[in-house]
Design a protein around this motif. Sequence first.
Motif, short mmCIF file in Angstrom:
data_model
loop_
_atom_site.label_atom_id
_atom_site.label_comp_id
_atom_site.label_asym_id
_atom_site.label_seq_id
_atom_site.Cartn_x
_atom_site.Cartn_y
_atom_site.Cartn_z
N CYS A 198 -26.58 -10.52 28.13
CA CYS A 198 -26.37 -11.39 29.55
C CYS A 198 -25.86 -13.03 28.93
N GLY A 199 -25.99 -12.99 27.50
CA GLY A 199 -24.90 -13.97 26.34
C GLY A 199 -23.74 -13.46 26.90
N ARG A 200 -23.36 -12.62 26.83
CA ARG A 200 -21.79 -12.31 26.24
C ARG A 200 -20.85 -12.17 27.83
N ARG A 201 -21.54 -12.86 29.21
CA ARG A 201 -20.57 -13.53 29.93
C ARG A 201 -19.37 -12.53 30.49
N GLY A 202 -19.68 -10.88 30.99
CA GLY A 202 -18.90 -10.17 31.28
C GLY A 202 -19.15 -9.77 32.38
N GLY A 203 -18.40 -9.68 33.23
CA GLY A 203 -18.41 -8.68 34.44
C GLY A 203 -16.96 -8.74 35.39
N TYR A 204 -17.25 -8.58 36.65
CA TYR A 204 -16.04 -8.87 37.26
C TYR A 204 -15.99 -8.17 38.80
N TYR A 205 -14.95 -8.67 39.74
CA TYR A 205 -14.88 -7.77 40.89
C TYR A 205 -13.75 -7.22 41.03
N GLU A 206 -14.03 -6.52 41.99
CA GLU A 206 -12.82 -5.51 43.07
C GLU A 206 -12.47 -6.26 44.16
#
Length: 366
Positions: A188-196
């Motif tokens: 959670c704390g590393r804050r990584g994500g994406y959108y397609e």
Amino acid sequence: SLGVQEIRENVARFIEQRDGFPADSNNICLTSGASGAVERVLDILVSSPNVGVMIPIPQYPLYTATLAHLNAQAIPYYLQEDSDWQLSAADMERSLSEARAQGIDVRAMAVINPGNPTGGCLLEENIVEIVRFCEREKLVLLADEVYQTNIYTGTNPFVSFKKVVSQLQSSVELFSFHSISKGMIGECGRRGGYYEAVNIDEKIMGQLVKLASVSLCPNVQGQMAVDTMVNPPRPGDASYDLYKREIDAIYESMKRRAKKLAHAFNSLPNMSCNEAQGAMYLFPRVELPQAFIDEAKARGQQPDALYCMQMLEATGISVVPGSGFGQVPGTFHFRSTFLPPEDLFDDFIDGFRHFHVAFIDRYSKA
């Protein structure tokens, strides 16, 4: 600004392997968590206070909070508790028609699958209904799919909205979101994500790049964690056996805890609970005694919030009242995770059971 190109290419390969349809790295943007991705897409959708976005009830408060921040309208539609939290086509139609009758410019529909806080997972035929509905009504579809690896049942496998859109050859405009904060990784704390982005006009894509450029780039640690999530150790790699053993152990433990907690809730008086099909939560319904409801109202508090506070004070167990997520008027719920360590899980359940039984006994006699 969109993230490291090689990592976006790995995300595209992950999506292709998951769905069996092509994905283009140019349509993928890495973000500081899925929340940042959702906020950015909502930002580009909202141009005036009259803009509305359909959101599920119950829902993760990111959506209502962001829409309030943007001075836009949250348009609620209700998930169907008696149908394992599936969506009703009739209720989607009702929600949209009522909002448009009030002159609201409804532009998008958000779907959380698997569900937070419900723990439900949509059937493929339900996803087809949603895609057709958004296509017909010219709504942008926002698919929050951050719990896609948290699936605990064979009856409701995860099916992505991207896969259904591709199968139907639909023209619906779609943004789908994923994150490193869930699944078996839980970073959670590393804050990584994406959108397609799928079926999004080229000019809009250009504006999204401009928005991404405002924050320069997503944090590099988060991007690296996304790369690890979508491109994990493979058979034959030196770390594969350890990785597979740890991931399987976490998954099987969560699956056991989900089942055990649902069984515990359903064994208690004045309580019913759908089993978790996915995510990390259960959302049991509590039939609160009228004497307690009257007491809460006299105190100026929501009854479910007071119930949860009394539980916290008596047991140290922290759950979130259903009123924080939205619920059908006249019903009361709370959200509980099944994340306490397995060696402490029986104590957690016993503490809750003793509190609830004593609570119902006390207020039923009032």
